[in-house]
Design an enzyme around this catalytic site. Structure first.
Site, short mmCIF file in Angstrom:
data_model
loop_
_atom_site.label_atom_id
_atom_site.label_comp_id
_atom_site.label_asym_id
_atom_site.label_seq_id
_atom_site.Cartn_x
_atom_site.Cartn_y
_atom_site.Cartn_z
N CYS A 407 47.60 -35.10 12.10
CA CYS A 407 47.28 -33.68 12.26
C CYS A 407 48.09 -32.78 11.35
CB CYS A 407 47.45 -33.27 13.72
SG CYS A 407 49.12 -33.47 14.37
N HIS A 451 51.02 -31.92 18.66
CA HIS A 451 49.88 -31.64 17.78
C HIS A 451 50.21 -30.46 16.88
CE1 HIS A 451 45.83 -31.91 16.44
NE2 HIS A 451 45.40 -30.80 17.04
N ASP A 467 41.34 -25.84 14.39
CA ASP A 467 41.94 -27.16 14.43
C ASP A 467 41.19 -28.07 13.45
OD1 ASP A 467 43.15 -29.53 14.97
OD2 ASP A 467 42.78 -29.52 17.13
#
Length: 652
Positions: A407, A451, A467
């Site tokens: 991520c 994250h 995202d």
């Protein structure tokens, strides 16, 4: 008078004192320097040898050892105050006190000191296991006090433990009253200025691989309990830090400052919740996007993050609110725009040019964002924890060459692309998702839920969450990585024990244990001033009405004392069966108009009946003789004789 006659050389007293001291010091041995641990063990061993071999050290030698220990602690820690230095010094002095104990008073003082030293273990470990261990240590200390005050010394372990357990139960009501009603100090009771537990979790910067390394850590980060309905898993983004400064490899916090609530846009409330954070040696807090007012004792910054003045070294709980901002007509300041457009002057030229060309083809900022996400979704980008290591031109290498990463790779590259096209953007790190625990009605967020995502400024919409990882792997939003890692790990298999277990047995067991641990940490170990005020407010006592709290405390103590006193009186009034049936016998005699003076003993009553009531003598002589035998003589079969005595009295 009795205490002066007792000495500590009776059977088992010295070994008992040594055992109690070892039990009290055991959890501290793993926290203090090894030389302090070795010294306390040596002191206990020497005390035992002096007890068995009748060795006696001169007082001046003991005094030299004491000053040497004091000097050792000072030179090791460069101080004698603080948690670690203070605990080490107290442990050593505790050992010396036992070494020089010679009288009943010394032994009693050592045992009473043990109660205070015992709870020092909570300065390092406040787990349920430690609580149960200290309960065992408390029973051992109480047993030691009972043995010390017994003429038989340390005999009958079962009997001593029973007396100690009863004493503990008798003190329980008063203990609970004091725990809930006695005024609490602000902050956690067990926090110390120099606590140095290692912390885990997200750091104050982000480089490729930082967050991916946390996916193997299953440790809890925090727990969240919602007051009403909880948001969907797609909306559980727990905001922690915002990074706006980029040097070509690492993202860091940019210029930020505390903000006033009057400077933030209008908002509407969405969710009320409470967070219970684990110690992590950091100052930032996590909250469900978006954040508004900061919890008590924290600061809200202009990037909508929270900070505490001190590091979180113990369990920390706070209440929070998730809101929705109204950015209609709100403009981004020039300072914030410049901060969130900053890029290194050189480097990653291919990505810069690509971003500018794509932006020129887009009809709006939102169209540009969607086109970028479509590239991630439609081209061969992959999601992996072991991407190829890139040391130079990191963004170019990821975006055009390897196209694989975690991520932080996607969020860092996405913000770079936005900024290269002139769109303000920033990286946000925290946690995403959470596992619902039905046994405690809360969500558990683990370190593996760490994250990174992004925020992009869109006019009249404000900072919107994007995202980019979800574009390549939607399951990263819908089902957290921890679940997938768990399925790959055979340790969590329900058939790992050689026999079949019910479906999901291990997971349910873990959730039950975590619910118990959450209650222990929040309701017991975390019971501070705020929790006490909240609890008292439910019964109508406000935080500034301490006089009512004092009245309640005094009233509760009086009631507890009266109940305990009545229980003692009732217990003392109970006679043993022999006395009970003897009184019944005399009552039956008086009903026969026999005058029995209070001073008459059983033998005198027997003579009175033989002299003045021969008929009654025939009926009552046998049970009275049984009573005399039971009370004043040694009999071989006492139980049988008692049963015959009771039968004869009932038959009169």
């Amino acid at each position: 008078m009795q205490a002066k006659e007792l000495n500590i050389h009776r059977q088992g007293i010295i070994p008992m004192l040594i055992f109690v001291q070892a039990l009290v010091l055991f959890p501290l041995w793993f926290e203090i320097p090894i030389w302090v641990t070795a010294s306390t063990i040596a002191l206990m061993l020497f005390k035992f040898l002096s007890y068995r071999l009748q060795i006696k050290l001169p007082a001046w030698i003991v005094l030299i050892f004491v000053f040497s220990a004091l000097a050792g602690v000072y030179f090791h820690f460069r101080t004698i105050s603080g948690r670690d230095a203070g605990v080490s010094l107290i442990c050593l002095m505790y050992g010396f006190k036992l070494l020089e104990s010679k009288s009943y008073r010394d032994a009693a003082l050592t045992l009473f000191i043990s109660f205070f030293i015992m709870v020092m273990a909570f300065l390092f470990n406040q787990s349920i296991v430690m609580g149960l261990y200290l309960l065992l240590a408390m029973i051992a200390i109480l047993s030691g006090l009972v043995a010390l005050n017994s003429i038989h010394g340390f005999q009958g372990l079962k009997h001593l433990s029973k007396i100690s357990g009863v004493a503990l139960l008798q003190a329980l009501p008063i203990m609970l009253v004091l725990f809930f009603l006695f005024p609490r100090l602000p902050g956690p009771l067990w926090a110390m200025p120099d606590s140095s537990q290692g912390g885990t979790g997200i750091s104050d910067s982000m480089s490729p691989g930082d967050i991916g390394s946390l996916t193997t850590f299953d440790d809890p980060a925090f727990r969240v309990k919602f007051e009403s309905t909880a948001p969907s898993a797609n909306d559980m983004y727990w905001r922690g830090m915002v990074f706006s400064d980029y040097d070509g490899f690492t993202w860091r916090e940019g210029v930020r400052s505390p903000t006033r609530t009057t400077n933030i846009p209008n908002f509407t409330s969405r969710h009320q919740y409470k967070v219970q954070m684990e110690p992590n040696q950091s100052r930032w807090l996590f909250g469900l996007e978006q954040l508004a007012t900061s919890p008590k004792g924290t600061f809200l910054f202009n990037d909508f993050t929270w900070r505490r003045p001190r590091k979180i070294t113990t369990q920390f709980s706070y209440s929070a609110e998730a809101v929705t901002y109204d950015y209609q007509g709100v403009e981004l300041s020039v300072t914030h725009r410049n901060v969130n457009l900053q890029l290194p002057a050189t480097g990653n030229q291919r990505t810069r040019q690509w971003a500018q060309e794509l932006f020129a083809q887009s009809s709006s900022t939102q169209d540009f964002i969607q086109r970028t996400l479509n590239v991630i979704n439609q081209q061969e980008y992959s999601y992996t924890l072991t991407p190829e290591v890139l040391e130079e031109e990191v963004v170019d290498g990821f975006w055009f060459d390897t196209r694989e990463g975690f991520c932080e790779h996607y969020s860092g590259a996405f913000v770079f692309i936005m900024r290269a096209a002139g769109v303000p953007a920033r990286v946000v790190t925290g946690y995403q998702g959470g596992e619902y625990n039905p046994y405690g009605d809360f969500y558990l967020i683990r370190q593996s839920d760490a994250h990174a995502w992004t925020e992009v400024w869109v006019d009249n919409q404000g900072w919107i969450r994007v995202d980019p990882t979800a574009a390549i792997d939607p399951s990263r939003v819908e089902a957290d990585l921890r679940t997938r890692a768990t399925r790959r790990d055979s340790w969590f298999s329900d058939k790992e024990f050689g026999f079949d277990l019910p479906q999901g047995f291990i997971q349910k067991l873990q959730l039950r244990w975590d619910a118990i641990k959450s209650f222990w940490d929040d309701s017991l170990m975390g019971y501070g001033q705020d929790q006490q005020n909240n609890w008292l407010s439910k019964i109508g006592i406000k935080s500034n009405q301490w006089r009512f709290l004092g009245y309640g405390l005094v009233f509760a103590l009086i009631v507890s004392g009266l109940v305990f006193g009545l229980w003692l009186l009732r217990k003392s009034s109970k006679r043993d069966p022999i006395e009970k049936y003897y009184e019944l016998l005399k009552t039956k005699l008086m009903k026969q108009e026999v005058i029995i003076s209070p001073h008459l003993g059983p033998k005198a009553i027997l003579e009175l009946l033989q002299r003045e009531y021969p008929e009654l003598y025939k009926k009552y002589s046998t049970p009275i003789k049984f009573y005399i035998a039971l009370r004043y003589k040694k009999v071989s079969d006492k139980d049988n004789l008692l049963q015959r005595f009771k039968t004869q009295v009932k038959a009169l």
